[in-house]
Design an enzyme around this catalytic site. Structure first.
Site, PDB file in Angstrom:
ATOM      1  N   GLY A  64       0.819  -1.217   0.000  1.00 56.52           N
ATOM      2  CA  GLY A  64       0.000   0.000   0.000  1.00 56.52           C
ATOM      3  C   GLY A  64       0.847   1.259   0.000  1.00 56.52           C
ATOM      4  O   GLY A  64       1.860   1.337   0.691  1.00 56.52           O
ATOM      5  N   GLY A  65       0.417   2.233  -0.768  1.00 55.28           N
ATOM      6  CA  GLY A  65       1.123   3.517  -0.783  1.00 55.28           C
ATOM      7  C   GLY A  65       1.141   4.118  -2.171  1.00 55.28           C
ATOM      8  O   GLY A  65       0.602   3.536  -3.119  1.00 55.28           O
ATOM      9  N   SER A 120       2.846   5.010  -5.590  1.00 58.42           N
ATOM     10  CA  SER A 120       3.825   4.179  -6.297  1.00 58.42           C
ATOM     11  C   SER A 120       4.676   4.961  -7.294  1.00 58.42           C
ATOM     12  O   SER A 120       5.486   4.370  -8.015  1.00 58.42           O
ATOM     13  CB  SER A 120       3.112   3.032  -7.012  1.00 58.42           C
ATOM     14  OG  SER A 120       2.258   3.563  -7.989  1.00 58.42           O
ATOM     15  N   TYR A 125       9.511  10.135  -3.896  1.00 53.59           N
ATOM     16  CA  TYR A 125       8.990   8.761  -3.859  1.00 53.59           C
ATOM     17  C   TYR A 125      10.113   7.769  -3.494  1.00 53.59           C
ATOM     18  O   TYR A 125       9.974   6.963  -2.566  1.00 53.59           O
ATOM     19  CB  TYR A 125       8.354   8.412  -5.210  1.00 53.59           C
ATOM     20  CG  TYR A 125       8.145   6.942  -5.423  1.00 53.59           C
ATOM     21  CD1 TYR A 125       7.233   6.231  -4.639  1.00 53.59           C
ATOM     22  CD2 TYR A 125       8.876   6.242  -6.388  1.00 53.59           C
ATOM     23  CE1 TYR A 125       7.047   4.862  -4.824  1.00 53.59           C
ATOM     24  CE2 TYR A 125       8.696   4.892  -6.581  1.00 53.59           C
ATOM     25  CZ  TYR A 125       7.786   4.204  -5.797  1.00 53.59           C
ATOM     26  OH  TYR A 125       7.611   2.855  -5.972  1.00 53.59           O
ATOM     27  N   SER A 171      10.547  -3.451 -12.300  1.00 48.47           N
ATOM     28  CA  SER A 171       9.298  -3.121 -13.001  1.00 48.47           C
ATOM     29  C   SER A 171       8.419  -4.365 -12.969  1.00 48.47           C
ATOM     30  O   SER A 171       8.582  -5.270 -13.793  1.00 48.47           O
ATOM     31  CB  SER A 171       9.599  -2.717 -14.444  1.00 48.47           C
ATOM     32  OG  SER A 171      10.618  -1.724 -14.483  1.00 48.47           O
ATOM     33  N   ARG A 181      13.701  -0.021 -21.086  1.00 50.04           N
ATOM     34  CA  ARG A 181      14.459  -0.178 -19.833  1.00 50.04           C
ATOM     35  C   ARG A 181      14.054  -1.455 -19.096  1.00 50.04           C
ATOM     36  O   ARG A 181      14.848  -2.092 -18.399  1.00 50.04           O
ATOM     37  CB  ARG A 181      14.214   1.048 -18.949  1.00 50.04           C
ATOM     38  CG  ARG A 181      14.696   0.917 -17.520  1.00 50.04           C
ATOM     39  CD  ARG A 181      14.472   2.225 -16.763  1.00 50.04           C
ATOM     40  NE  ARG A 181      14.691   2.108 -15.343  1.00 50.04           N
ATOM     41  CZ  ARG A 181      13.743   1.805 -14.452  1.00 50.04           C
ATOM     42  NH1 ARG A 181      12.500   1.586 -14.854  1.00 50.04           N
ATOM     43  NH2 ARG A 181      14.038   1.728 -13.185  1.00 50.04           N
TER      44      ARG A 181
HETATM   45  C1  15L Z   1       8.304   1.886  -9.393  1.00 47.85           C
HETATM   46  O1  15L Z   1       8.711   1.989  -8.236  1.00 47.85           O
HETATM   47  C2  15L Z   1       6.902   2.205  -9.744  1.00 47.85           C
HETATM   48  O2  15L Z   1       6.006   1.911  -8.694  1.00 47.85           O
HETATM   49  C3  15L Z   1       6.452   1.513 -11.008  1.00 47.85           C
HETATM   50  O3  15L Z   1       5.259   2.140 -11.443  1.00 47.85           O
HETATM   51  C4  15L Z   1       7.510   1.554 -12.107  1.00 47.85           C
HETATM   52  O4  15L Z   1       7.689   2.864 -12.543  1.00 47.85           O
HETATM   53  C5  15L Z   1       8.818   1.003 -11.577  1.00 47.85           C
HETATM   54  O5  15L Z   1       9.207   1.635 -10.379  1.00 47.85           O
HETATM   55  C6  15L Z   1       9.963   1.094 -12.586  1.00 47.85           C
HETATM   56  O6  15L Z   1      11.007   1.633 -12.247  1.00 47.85           O
HETATM   57  O7  15L Z   1       9.779   0.602 -13.687  1.00 47.85           O
END
Ligand code: 15L
Length: 274
Positions: free
Chosen positions: A75-76, A78, A143, A172, A181
């Site tokens: 939860g949180g 993202s 984040y 991911s 990526r």
């Molecule tokens: C994350 O932390 C995100 O929650 C996710 O949406 C993607 O962006 C992922 O990283 C990423 O780096 O691909």
């Protein structure tokens, strides 16, 4: 692997990862308690129960944690968001989960961290060795900073109260790599479930910080810390390579590929991403 969770709480169960994981984590003898601010209407009554609430509501978090064996804290927020939102949802929300775990005698918390906790590490700095799973934080935004704080909260609650904590530095985690990526950073749904089962097992007692990625041919993030808790990824994003490399050259001169956090490193601080 011995499973330590016959009652597993999943916070953020209505989110992308929660939805993807629910069918993969359901199994005989296990109840998934799903917690989310959003409604979940498709629970499997044999294996799932739903508790609606927000991680910002401490009483709701405490009630959700009461009676489970382990917590998978997804939860949180993202992606990048305002400082205020990040502090309230990701930091206070996670501290509420750990406090509730202590209060209710829950001995295992698996925390969804992110590659963005360490987003400014580079391929060049890793050199010829894969980048360790527990490399020190270098967040690429508010984040990512909150995910480093989540990891540090896990360390605090482990050292103070002996809670077993596994921080997952997730790459991911989607059905398929979201972009080129992802050929390095992807973690397939099946591997995500494998990683969580490993994190619930006896091999993951203690405190661990591991990458959450598949066994991607192009990954430069270490598999060793995951292997130490029994995570054996099976999938490889390489099956998507032709598709993504049709319009992108694979080169570590590309800043998106050079830095762990890719494009997040350039996103304006505190500006909501969605
Ligand atoms: C994350 O932390 C995100 O929650 C996710 O949406 C993607 O962006 C992922 O990283 C990423 O780096 O691909």
């Amino acid at each position: 692997m011995t499973d330590t969770a016959s009652r597993l709480l999943i916070t953020g169960a209505a989110g992308n990862m929660g939805e993807m994981l629910r069918p993969l984590l359901r199994k005989p003898g296990r109840t998934l308690r799903l917690f989310d601010i959003a409604d979940i209407t498709d629970t499997d009554p044999e294996h799932e129960e739903f508790v609606q609430g927000s991680v910002t509501d401490r009483a709701a978090v405490a009630a959700a944690v009461d009676g489970v064996d382990a917590v998978l804290h997804l939860g949180g927020l993202s992606t990048e968001d305002s400082w205020e939102n990040i502090l309230s949802v990701n930091v206070d929300g996670t501290q509420a989960v750990f406090e509730a775990a202590v209060a209710h005698g829950v001995t295992r918390v698996i925390a969804a961290s992110s590659n963005h906790a360490v987003g400014f590490w580079t391929h060049a700095e890793a050199g010829s060795n894969p980048l360790p799973g527990d490399v020190p934080p270098r967040p690429d935004g508010f984040y990512g900073w909150s995910k480093a704080a989540v990891e540090a909260l896990g360390r605090l609650y482990h050292d103070r109260f002996g809670i077993d904590v596994v921080n997952l530095r997730i790459g991911s985690s989607f059905d398929r790599p979201p972009n080129y990526r992802g050929l390095a950073s992807w973690m397939s749904p099946a591997d995500t479930a494998r990683l969580i089962e490993a994190a619930l097992s006896d091999s993951a007692k203690g405190f661990h910080t591991v990458w959450g990625i598949s066994r991607n041919t192009r990954s430069w993030w270490s598999a060793a810390e995951g292997a130490a808790i029994g995570y054996e990824p099976q999938d490889d994003a390489e099956v998507f390579a032709d598709e993504f490399l049709a319009d992108h050259e694979w080169s570590f001169d590309d800043p998106i590929l050079q830095r762990v956090g890719g494009a997040f490193c350039d996103h304006p601080l505190g500006q909501r991403m969605r």
